[in-house]
Design an enzyme around this catalytic site. Structure first.
Site, short mmCIF file in Angstrom:
data_model
loop_
_atom_site.label_atom_id
_atom_site.label_comp_id
_atom_site.label_asym_id
_atom_site.label_seq_id
_atom_site.Cartn_x
_atom_site.Cartn_y
_atom_site.Cartn_z
N GLY A 11 0.82 -1.22 0.00
CA GLY A 11 0.00 0.00 0.00
C GLY A 11 0.85 1.26 0.00
N GLY A 107 -4.32 -1.80 12.25
CA GLY A 107 -5.74 -1.84 12.59
C GLY A 107 -6.28 -0.42 12.57
N TYR A 137 -16.14 -3.10 8.69
CA TYR A 137 -14.70 -2.79 8.58
C TYR A 137 -14.00 -3.10 9.91
CZ TYR A 137 -10.75 0.61 8.27
OH TYR A 137 -9.53 1.24 8.28
N LYS A 141 -10.96 -5.76 10.84
CA LYS A 141 -9.73 -5.36 11.56
C LYS A 141 -9.55 -6.22 12.82
CE LYS A 141 -8.18 -2.02 8.99
NZ LYS A 141 -6.92 -2.19 8.29
N PRO A 164 -3.91 2.84 14.98
CA PRO A 164 -3.78 4.30 14.85
C PRO A 164 -5.13 4.99 14.99
CG PRO A 164 -3.03 3.14 12.87
CD PRO A 164 -3.80 2.18 13.68
N LEU A 167 -6.10 9.65 10.86
CA LEU A 167 -4.84 10.14 10.29
C LEU A 167 -5.08 11.16 9.19
CD1 LEU A 167 -3.34 6.56 9.91
CD2 LEU A 167 -2.84 8.18 11.74
N HIS A 180 -12.03 10.81 4.51
CA HIS A 180 -12.23 11.10 5.93
C HIS A 180 -12.46 12.61 6.09
CE1 HIS A 180 -10.06 7.19 6.32
NE2 HIS A 180 -11.00 7.02 7.23
N TRP A 203 -20.54 17.82 7.67
CA TRP A 203 -21.48 16.73 7.97
C TRP A 203 -21.71 16.57 9.48
CZ3 TRP A 203 -19.14 12.17 4.63
CH2 TRP A 203 -19.29 12.48 3.28
N ASP A 270 -23.15 11.16 12.51
CA ASP A 270 -22.09 11.64 13.42
C ASP A 270 -21.06 10.54 13.69
OD1 ASP A 270 -22.58 14.28 13.96
OD2 ASP A 270 -23.77 13.90 15.77
N1 LIG Z 1 -6.61 6.93 7.07
C1 LIG Z 1 -6.86 6.81 8.35
O1 LIG Z 1 -7.36 7.77 8.99
C2 LIG Z 1 -6.55 5.54 9.07
C3 LIG Z 1 -6.01 4.43 8.44
N2 LIG Z 1 -5.73 3.30 9.16
C4 LIG Z 1 -5.22 2.09 8.52
O2 LIG Z 1 -4.02 2.33 7.81
C5 LIG Z 1 -3.94 1.49 6.66
C6 LIG Z 1 -3.68 2.32 5.42
O3 LIG Z 1 -4.72 3.28 5.27
P1 LIG Z 1 -4.58 4.54 4.29
O4 LIG Z 1 -3.16 4.74 3.93
O5 LIG Z 1 -5.35 5.63 4.90
O6 LIG Z 1 -5.37 4.03 3.02
P2 LIG Z 1 -5.25 4.52 1.50
O7 LIG Z 1 -6.59 4.30 0.89
O8 LIG Z 1 -4.66 5.88 1.43
O9 LIG Z 1 -4.21 3.49 0.87
C7 LIG Z 1 -4.49 2.13 0.81
C8 LIG Z 1 -3.53 1.46 -0.13
O10 LIG Z 1 -3.90 0.09 -0.18
C9 LIG Z 1 -3.68 -0.38 -1.46
N3 LIG Z 1 -4.68 -1.42 -1.79
C10 LIG Z 1 -6.02 -1.36 -1.64
N4 LIG Z 1 -6.59 -2.51 -2.09
C11 LIG Z 1 -5.57 -3.28 -2.55
C12 LIG Z 1 -5.51 -4.56 -3.16
N5 LIG Z 1 -6.62 -5.28 -3.40
N6 LIG Z 1 -4.29 -5.04 -3.51
C13 LIG Z 1 -3.17 -4.33 -3.30
N7 LIG Z 1 -3.16 -3.12 -2.71
C14 LIG Z 1 -4.35 -2.60 -2.36
C15 LIG Z 1 -3.85 0.79 -2.44
O11 LIG Z 1 -2.90 0.59 -3.45
P3 LIG Z 1 -2.90 1.33 -4.90
O12 LIG Z 1 -2.71 2.78 -4.59
O13 LIG Z 1 -1.75 0.75 -5.62
O14 LIG Z 1 -4.23 1.05 -5.52
C16 LIG Z 1 -3.58 2.00 -1.55
O15 LIG Z 1 -2.36 2.62 -1.87
C17 LIG Z 1 -5.25 0.71 6.60
O16 LIG Z 1 -5.09 -0.55 7.17
C18 LIG Z 1 -6.17 1.54 7.47
O17 LIG Z 1 -7.16 0.76 8.07
C19 LIG Z 1 -5.98 3.23 10.50
C20 LIG Z 1 -6.50 4.29 11.17
C21 LIG Z 1 -6.84 5.53 10.52
C1 LIG Z 2 -10.39 6.38 10.74
C2 LIG Z 2 -11.85 6.03 10.92
O1 LIG Z 2 -12.61 6.74 9.96
C3 LIG Z 2 -14.02 6.49 9.90
O2 LIG Z 2 -14.66 6.84 11.07
P1 LIG Z 2 -14.92 8.33 11.47
O3 LIG Z 2 -13.92 8.81 12.43
O4 LIG Z 2 -16.33 8.47 11.91
O5 LIG Z 2 -14.69 9.03 10.06
P2 LIG Z 2 -14.74 10.37 9.28
O6 LIG Z 2 -13.40 10.98 9.23
O7 LIG Z 2 -15.39 10.09 7.97
O8 LIG Z 2 -15.76 11.32 10.09
C4 LIG Z 2 -15.46 11.88 11.33
C5 LIG Z 2 -16.54 12.85 11.75
O9 LIG Z 2 -16.46 14.00 10.91
C6 LIG Z 2 -17.75 14.33 10.41
N1 LIG Z 2 -17.63 15.06 9.14
C7 LIG Z 2 -17.96 16.38 8.97
N2 LIG Z 2 -17.82 16.74 7.70
C8 LIG Z 2 -17.33 15.65 7.05
C9 LIG Z 2 -16.99 15.43 5.68
O10 LIG Z 2 -17.09 16.32 4.82
N3 LIG Z 2 -16.51 14.19 5.38
C10 LIG Z 2 -16.37 13.18 6.32
N4 LIG Z 2 -15.87 11.98 5.94
N5 LIG Z 2 -16.74 13.37 7.61
C11 LIG Z 2 -17.21 14.59 7.97
C12 LIG Z 2 -18.45 12.98 10.31
O11 LIG Z 2 -19.85 13.13 10.22
C13 LIG Z 2 -17.97 12.32 11.60
O12 LIG Z 2 -18.72 12.77 12.69
C14 LIG Z 2 -14.27 5.08 9.60
O13 LIG Z 2 -13.90 4.82 8.30
C15 LIG Z 2 -13.55 4.15 10.56
O14 LIG Z 2 -13.61 2.91 10.06
C16 LIG Z 2 -12.13 4.56 10.85
O15 LIG Z 2 -11.28 3.76 11.14
#
Ligand SMILES: NC(=O)C1=CN([C@@H]2O[C@H](COP(=O)(O)OP(=O)(O)OC[C@H]3O[C@@H](n4cnc5c(N)ncnc54)[C@H](OP(=O)(O)O)[C@@H]3O)[C@@H](O)[C@H]2O)C=CC1
Ligand SMILES: C[C@H]1O[C@H](OP(=O)(O)OP(=O)(O)OC[C@H]2O[C@@H](n3cnc4c(=O)[nH]c(N)nc43)[C@H](O)[C@@H]2O)[C@@H](O)[C@@H](O)C1=O
Length: 315
Positions: A11, A107, A137, A141, A164, A167, A180, A203, A270
């Site tokens: 990834g 996770g 989801y 995890k 984490p 992020l 997000h 939202w 929410d």
């Molecule tokens: N973002 C967040 O706020 C948070 C993220 N995490 C965890 O961190 C990890 C990474 O998340 P994040 O970086 O945000 O996600 P992104 O969506 O930014 O990146 C996910 C990556 O996974 C790769 N991928 C998806 N499906 C496949 C597949 N079928 N085969 C191979 N590669 C695949 C994609 O590759 P490609 O670009 O080549 O398609 C992509 O680059 C996840 O496990 C997530 O749960 C945890 C907490 C919060």
């Molecule tokens: C990392 C975490 O991320 C997700 O959980 P979440 O924290 O609820 O995610 P979120 O970032 O989308 O929202 C946070 C809050 O923010 C509000 N909100 C306002 N305005 C916008 C808006 O414009 N977009 C989004 N997405 N949310 C908005 C939204 O309504 C909510 O109250 C899951 O994927 C979960 O699986 C996970 O792991």
């Protein structure tokens, strides 16, 4: 890990994987292996086995996953549970079969109960009902965590699982339907400023609280734990401080320099009312986050301006 160890960052084009790649590169690791999802679909077990057979991978950062914000999770629950179960099962099993020295599984804090006491300690896992918007989801995890623990117990593997908090940072997803909250707000305020729009829609009620960690800090913690942690118990990664979504929106508005109003759209969910992790264990292992939300927001907005704005104009 040695500088020449063969490390697979799964990834590497995503928010987390790209930050782990940058962190490893900065620290002098020079044998990093990457594959895009089109080169290697990690849902394909035979392709994953072939890859491990050919590459002799020593360390794995499992940052490939199906990831999205609250509405994407709510609308596509089957995709989120299926893809994540497939990717992580294939990677965890193939890493065992090909004698990977250590694997780090990412996770998320959504594994904790919706109404868990705050801040959430690692032992709160499986003590209550999950948040419905991302339950499928979260269950994938939790299965990943339990697979890592089980392989360690039965096969003596060295797998670690980190949780984490929310992020943000370079290479985030700015698609308003699937992103997000933080990247969504950056884009919404930027576009409202450019178009002189009178208000920005945020939202939900603006009342839920979330904790935000800059992706380069998360990456540093992951690389640190790969080298310094061997336990079977999960480890939270966060900053230990949270903020109301309404307040976050006001901060993003200031960083972007938008002068209009904010309207809350309470027809949108929410989600969990509060999600703050207890970072005592992480700190006792010797790691603390260093980027403040204010600094991180400025960095993330600059990255958006330099890398996303032109792309979005053509969409
Ligand atoms: N973002 C967040 O706020 C948070 C993220 N995490 C965890 O961190 C990890 C990474 O998340 P994040 O970086 O945000 O996600 P992104 O969506 O930014 O990146 C996910 C990556 O996974 C790769 N991928 C998806 N499906 C496949 C597949 N079928 N085969 C191979 N590669 C695949 C994609 O590759 P490609 O670009 O080549 O398609 C992509 O680059 C996840 O496990 C997530 O749960 C945890 C907490 C919060
Ligand atoms: C990392 C975490 O991320 C997700 O959980 P979440 O924290 O609820 O995610 P979120 O970032 O989308 O929202 C946070 C809050 O923010 C509000 N909100 C306002 N305005 C916008 C808006 O414009 N977009 C989004 N997405 N949310 C908005 C939204 O309504 C909510 O109250 C899951 O994927 C979960 O699986 C996970 O792991």
């Amino acid at each position: 890990m040695k500088r020449i160890s063969k490390i697979f960052v799964a990834g590497h084009r995503g928010l987390v994987g790209s930050a782990i790649y940058r962190n490893l590169e900065k620290k002098g690791y020079n044998n990093i292996v990457t594959r895009t999802s089109s080169e290697l679909d990690l849902r394909d077990y035979n392709a994953v086995l072939d890859f491990f057979e050919q590459e002799n991978i020593e360390y794995v950062f499992l940052a490939a996953a199906k990831v999205g914000g609250i509405v994407a999770n709510n609308e596509y629950p089957a995709d989120f549970i299926r893809d994540n179960l497939m990717i992580q099962t294939n990677m965890i099993d193939a890493s065992y079969k090909y004698d990977v020295k250590k694997l780090l599984f990412l996770g998320s804090t959504c594994i904790y109960p919706k109404l868990a006491p705050q801040p959430m300690k690692e032992e709160y896992l499986l003590t209550g009902e999950l948040e419905p918007t991302n339950e499928p989801y979260a269950i994938a995890k939790i299965a990943g965590i339990k697979m890592c623990e089980s392989y360690n117990r039965q096969y003596g593997t060295k797998y670690i699982s980190v949780m984490p908090t929310n992020l943000y940072g370079p290479r985030d997803n700015f698609d308003l339907k699937t992103s997000h909250v933080l990247p969504a707000l950056i884009r919404k305020f930027h576009e409202a400023k450019e178009n002189n729009a009178p208000f920005v829609e945020v939202w939900g009620t603006g009342k839920p609280k979330r904790e935000f960690l800059y992706s380069d800090d998360l990456a540093d913690a992951c690389v640190y734990l790969m080298d310094h942690y061997e336990g079977n118990e999960i480890v939270n990664i966060g900053v230990g401080k949270d903020i109301e979504i309404g307040e976050l929106a006001r901060k993003v508005k200031t960083v972007v320099g938008y002068k209009g109003d904010i309207k809350f759209d309470s027809s949108k969910p929410d989600g969990t009312p509060r999600k703050l992790v207890d970072v005592a264990k992480l700190e006792s292992l010797g790691w603390t986050a260093s980027t403040s939300l204010e600094e991180g927001l400025k960095e993330a907005y600059h990255w958006f301006l330099d890398n996303e704005v032109e792309k979005l104009k053509t969409v």
